[in-house]
Design a protein around this motif. Sequence first.
Motif, PDB file in Angstrom:
ATOM      1  N   PRO A   1      -0.319   6.266  -9.058  1.00 55.63           N
ATOM      2  CA  PRO A   1      -0.220   6.004  -7.614  1.00 55.63           C
ATOM      3  C   PRO A   1      -1.304   6.692  -6.795  1.00 55.63           C
ATOM      4  CG  PRO A   1       1.519   7.497  -8.310  1.00 55.63           C
ATOM      5  CD  PRO A   1       0.854   7.003  -9.550  1.00 55.63           C
ATOM      6  N   PHE A   2      -1.628   7.955  -7.108  1.00 50.67           N
ATOM      7  CA  PHE A   2      -2.499   8.740  -6.240  1.00 50.67           C
ATOM      8  C   PHE A   2      -3.984   8.632  -6.564  1.00 50.67           C
ATOM      9  CE2 PHE A   2       1.604  11.032  -6.059  1.00 50.67           C
ATOM     10  CZ  PHE A   2       1.850  10.892  -4.705  1.00 50.67           C
TER      11      PHE A   2
ATOM     12  N   TYR B   1      -5.465   6.295  -9.352  1.00 51.30           N
ATOM     13  CA  TYR B   1      -5.878   4.944  -9.727  1.00 51.30           C
ATOM     14  C   TYR B   1      -5.734   3.960  -8.558  1.00 51.30           C
ATOM     15  CZ  TYR B   1      -6.445   0.734 -12.555  1.00 51.30           C
ATOM     16  OH  TYR B   1      -6.887  -0.454 -13.064  1.00 51.30           O
ATOM     17  N   PHE B   2      -4.548   3.939  -7.925  1.00 52.95           N
ATOM     18  CA  PHE B   2      -4.321   3.029  -6.801  1.00 52.95           C
ATOM     19  C   PHE B   2      -4.656   3.649  -5.446  1.00 52.95           C
ATOM     20  CE2 PHE B   2      -1.385   1.286 -10.065  1.00 52.95           C
ATOM     21  CZ  PHE B   2      -1.915  -0.005 -10.134  1.00 52.95           C
ATOM     22  N   LYS B   3      -5.011   4.955  -5.475  1.00 54.61           N
ATOM     23  CA  LYS B   3      -5.459   5.667  -4.265  1.00 54.61           C
ATOM     24  C   LYS B   3      -4.450   5.558  -3.112  1.00 54.61           C
ATOM     25  CE  LYS B   3     -10.325   5.051  -5.480  1.00 54.61           C
ATOM     26  NZ  LYS B   3     -10.414   6.351  -6.121  1.00 54.61           N
ATOM     27  N   TRP B   4      -3.163   5.702  -3.446  1.00 50.96           N
ATOM     28  CA  TRP B   4      -2.146   5.698  -2.400  1.00 50.96           C
ATOM     29  C   TRP B   4      -2.196   7.010  -1.626  1.00 50.96           C
ATOM     30  CZ3 TRP B   4       2.897   8.304  -2.216  1.00 50.96           C
ATOM     31  CH2 TRP B   4       3.641   7.935  -1.091  1.00 50.96           C
ATOM     32  N   TYR B   5      -2.188   6.892  -0.324  1.00 50.19           N
ATOM     33  CA  TYR B   5      -2.309   8.071   0.533  1.00 50.19           C
ATOM     34  C   TYR B   5      -1.019   8.231   1.331  1.00 50.19           C
ATOM     35  CZ  TYR B   5      -4.763  11.490   3.474  1.00 50.19           C
ATOM     36  OH  TYR B   5      -5.164  12.633   4.107  1.00 50.19           O
ATOM     37  N   PRO B   6      -0.192   9.239   1.006  1.00 49.44           N
ATOM     38  CA  PRO B   6       1.075   9.403   1.715  1.00 49.44           C
ATOM     39  C   PRO B   6       0.863   9.545   3.220  1.00 49.44           C
ATOM     40  CG  PRO B   6       0.991  10.830  -0.206  1.00 49.44           C
ATOM     41  CD  PRO B   6      -0.383  10.253  -0.028  1.00 49.44           C
ATOM     42  N   PRO B   7       1.719   8.966   4.043  1.00 52.86           N
ATOM     43  CA  PRO B   7       1.548   8.989   5.505  1.00 52.86           C
ATOM     44  C   PRO B   7       1.505  10.392   6.093  1.00 52.86           C
ATOM     45  CG  PRO B   7       3.221   7.390   4.847  1.00 52.86           C
ATOM     46  CD  PRO B   7       2.877   8.172   3.622  1.00 52.86           C
TER      47      PRO B   7
END
Length: 486
Positions: free
Chosen positions: A447-448, A450-456
């Motif tokens: 999530p963080f 590979y997919f570069k999800w950035y928590p709000p």
Amino acid sequence: MAKEDAKEANKDMSSQAVAPTRKLGLVGGIALIVGTMIGSGIFISPKGVLQSSRSVGLTMIVWLGCGIISLLSSLAYIELGTMIAMSGGEFSYINTGLGSLLAYLYCWSSVIILRPASMAVICLAFAEYVSVICFDDCGPPVSFVKCLAAAAIIFITVINCYSVEIAVRIQVIFTVAKIAALIIIIIGGFVYMGKGVLNDLPEGFKDSETSPSIIALAFYDGLWAYDGWNNLNFAVEELYNPFRNLPLAILIGIPLVTILYLLTNMSYLAVMSKVDLLNAATVGGMWANRVLKGAAIIIPISVAFSTFGAANGSCFTSSRLSYTAAREGHLPEVLAHLHVTKKTPIISLLLTGILSLCMIIPGDISSLIDFFSFTAWFFYGCAFLSLIVMRFTKKDMKRPFKVFILIPVIMLLISIYLVVAPIIEDPDIGLLYAFLITIGGLIFYFPFVYFKWYPPCMDEITTFFQLFFQVVPTKYESFKEEDHKK
């Protein structure tokens, strides 16, 4: 509105990005290598090596073999460190040669397990030797040892947060002290041998262990004492003229430590029988009581200095891994921040310190060493594989130092042996835990990273840490040729 203010504040702080300053010279580099290699290991590991090898001759072969392995490994790391002149050690090399997944798993396991475990072991050894000074033969309470180790971790972390220069000076001073302690032990042993006292030394290879897997465990203990041979690679961005000083520091430091270790073990085995050494609460303490008698307190004090200096070096290099990985997006961004004026990675240092304190709670030194060695040598093998792969995939990269290709191949095979042999002989639940914790990093990788999800909420968290600790983002500045003059 608060979220927009946080983003604006974060942007303002980011515009002030700073780079690490080069404050490590050749002497400081040698002190960092020698000072982190000579720590608790030479005063703890002789028992483990002898217990697994069972004979004096094989014990000495293991200690020599560990020195050769460390030297060959460091030759490969010289090429990696001068080709990829970035801090972060194995993380930077694996990331460049094998990709972000393995690099992330290394970073995850090192930040969560390897580095904190290493610092915890060293500080526990420091506390045990200080306790010898403070308590009689009955020994100290376990709670005292753990509280003292925790105090050492906190003090070292504070010093490293405050100043790079002070941390380097401490490293140089304590390195001199620990070399002096080993020289005292070596001279004392030769005096005993001169009197004809040899104990079990003449036995040679009698009763030697023959199982390759058990011998691998002996190497685990010996290599723990040599661990630190790669630590300068974690601070390349703070080293003056890394193309010159990295190779010199390694080629001076590691042979020096190997010679000191061989002579120190000869002294131990001349003064103590095998049975005495295996039953010793502290090897250095028993040696001192027999040789120095009334002045025996010199050795525990010297060992305390030695372990303290090693813990300081471990803390210094551990934080450089965290902030390099964070700068590449593999850890939370705030770990890549440096203090505005002191240029120290305060938040990374605090993270390492807190995790090391947690490692003290279970605090069994022997299990921590096996835990550390298994995981460490898996990723050392990945670094050697990375060097081999880059010889074919990145042929045009500048290589100021180029090692003979057979060396990383040999070290890759040795790494595989050190990882696989103990599992085949006697699978230990601790090794399974190490494996599960390592691959557990995949939960966060996809999530963080590979997919570069950035928590709000991350902008607000980052801004809070920036303002509270007065830190700003770090930037990488490559080594320039004009820096040779420094």
